[in-house]
Design an enzyme around this catalytic site. Sequence first.
Site, mmCIF file in Angstrom:
data_model
loop_
_atom_site.group_PDB
_atom_site.id
_atom_site.type_symbol
_atom_site.label_atom_id
_atom_site.label_comp_id
_atom_site.label_asym_id
_atom_site.label_seq_id
_atom_site.Cartn_x
_atom_site.Cartn_y
_atom_site.Cartn_z
ATOM 1 N N LYS A 81 0.863 -1.183 0.000
ATOM 2 C CA LYS A 81 0.000 0.000 0.000
ATOM 3 C C LYS A 81 0.894 1.225 0.000
ATOM 4 C CE LYS A 81 -3.533 2.471 2.578
ATOM 5 N NZ LYS A 81 -4.545 2.395 3.639
ATOM 6 N N ARG A 98 -10.502 9.977 2.171
ATOM 7 C CA ARG A 98 -10.265 10.661 3.447
ATOM 8 C C ARG A 98 -11.306 11.752 3.669
ATOM 9 N NH1 ARG A 98 -3.649 10.996 3.083
ATOM 10 N NH2 ARG A 98 -3.317 8.734 2.995
ATOM 11 N N LYS A 119 1.391 9.910 5.935
ATOM 12 C CA LYS A 119 1.474 8.504 6.334
ATOM 13 C C LYS A 119 2.739 7.817 5.801
ATOM 14 C CE LYS A 119 -3.552 7.971 6.909
ATOM 15 N NZ LYS A 119 -4.724 7.083 6.742
ATOM 16 N N GLU A 152 7.489 -6.872 0.805
ATOM 17 C CA GLU A 152 6.338 -6.754 1.714
ATOM 18 C C GLU A 152 5.326 -7.878 1.475
ATOM 19 O OE1 GLU A 152 5.493 -4.729 4.204
ATOM 20 O OE2 GLU A 152 7.004 -3.158 4.110
ATOM 21 N N LYS A 172 -2.107 -1.508 -3.956
ATOM 22 C CA LYS A 172 -2.983 -0.333 -3.913
ATOM 23 C C LYS A 172 -2.159 0.925 -4.022
ATOM 24 C CE LYS A 172 -5.934 1.888 -0.522
ATOM 25 N NZ LYS A 172 -6.372 1.909 0.854
ATOM 26 N N SER A 212 -10.305 5.553 -4.493
ATOM 27 C CA SER A 212 -11.243 6.659 -4.600
ATOM 28 C C SER A 212 -10.822 7.721 -5.626
ATOM 29 C CB SER A 212 -11.437 7.312 -3.227
ATOM 30 O OG SER A 212 -10.203 7.762 -2.700
ATOM 31 N N TYR A 270 -15.039 1.044 -6.588
ATOM 32 C CA TYR A 270 -16.302 1.768 -6.399
ATOM 33 C C TYR A 270 -17.209 1.617 -7.620
ATOM 34 C CZ TYR A 270 -13.616 3.575 -2.544
ATOM 35 O OH TYR A 270 -12.846 3.648 -1.408
HETATM 36 C C1 PBG Z 1 -7.006 3.772 5.658
HETATM 37 C C2 PBG Z 1 -7.483 3.482 4.282
HETATM 38 C C3 PBG Z 1 -7.360 4.357 3.209
HETATM 39 C C4 PBG Z 1 -7.963 3.737 2.133
HETATM 40 C C5 PBG Z 1 -8.414 2.500 2.551
HETATM 41 N N1 PBG Z 1 -8.098 2.342 3.875
HETATM 42 C C6 PBG Z 1 -6.827 5.729 3.164
HETATM 43 C C7 PBG Z 1 -5.504 6.005 3.734
HETATM 44 O O1 PBG Z 1 -4.649 5.133 3.854
HETATM 45 O O2 PBG Z 1 -5.323 7.151 4.136
HETATM 46 C C8 PBG Z 1 -8.079 4.369 0.769
HETATM 47 C C9 PBG Z 1 -9.133 3.821 -0.129
HETATM 48 C C10 PBG Z 1 -9.473 4.710 -1.268
HETATM 49 O O3 PBG Z 1 -8.860 5.774 -1.511
HETATM 50 O O4 PBG Z 1 -10.407 4.344 -1.990
HETATM 51 N N2 PBG Z 1 -6.673 2.693 6.451
#
Ligand code: PBG
Length: 332
Positions: free
Chosen positions: A194, A204, A222, A238, A253, A279, A318
């Site tokens: 990720k 978010r 992050k 990972e 992701k 998203s 989505y």
């Molecule tokens: C947080 C989380 C995120 C997403 C899924 N779980 C956002 C982040 O890491 O800040 C993002 C999913 C998306 O953008 O559709 N644990």
Amino acid sequence: MLHRGRRLRVNESMRSLVRETTLSPSDFMFPMFIAEGENVKIEIPSMPGIFHRSIDLTVQEVKDIFELGIRAVNIYVKADESVKDNTGKEAWNDQGLMQRTIRAIKEACPDMIVMPDVALDPYSMYGHDGIIKNGDVANDVTNDALVKMAVSHAKAGADMVAPSDMMDGRVLRLRQGLDEAGFHNVGIMSYSAKYASAFYGPFRDALDSAPREADIEVPKDKKTYQMDYANRIEAIKEALWDVEEGADMVMVKPGIAYLDIVREVKNAVNVPVTVFHVSGEYAMIKAAAERGWLDHDQIMMEQLMCIKRAGASLISTYFAREAAQFLKDNQK
Ligand code: PBG
């Protein structure tokens, strides 16, 4: 001329004979946002067509998409500000919104695979995926919290848990914790690679979960736990660690900009690979289509097909509902 590649492209029938990849609704997992209340359905401004739904309307939607052939949902809850703190304890409240949602879905639609998100960000007063100590997200105490959270999801009936937090060693801890609690058959789909990505912006917004200003020193992003998007080999490392630790599935992701990583991870591991079409990727297509700059359905299907071709066994998107509907409407 010795070779004429066009012979295999002359018409749709011929193309269908030699097509290497196909899509079906069971390739998709639908990420859903849950809100408190009843009869609540609020559109997320940066994600047209995606809603916060209360549990009653969520259950209805789950039944509808099951009819369309979708077999998995990924659950995210919008926690009230009043339950957010720096321990995340609401995350393992057996009467919490997530736990009530899982129970309601499994009761109404037992064959739908329910994968709740395991990460503390919806419950964090600082908008981080873990507990803040000494100016950073503390890895090992966060893992303790994640184990309690996952066991609580399993008790509510989750089929798999989906840790999206990127703490080190959490897959092993979750496997041990689930087994000790008697949940041998509850699987782990690990967000293994990720990346720290700006593509998560609309998500978010939806959960109000971006890192925020605070009274103590808190990282502004992050990047100390999510991966640097310049890195490729690290993704394989990972993913292999997570498989060793007992992950049943691994995830890469975001999606479209990371398909090189998807293919490499696919070639490196012997478990199914999930890809999260996130998203921001959804928002870009919606925005361009609204302006008439791109053909919505064509782009949607092209992106999903390309993710599958790159090596995805499952695509969290989505577009799940719309794409399943498209496949149904365009059956020949
Ligand atoms: C947080 C989380 C995120 C997403 C899924 N779980 C956002 C982040 O890491 O800040 C993002 C999913 C998306 O953008 O559709 N644990």
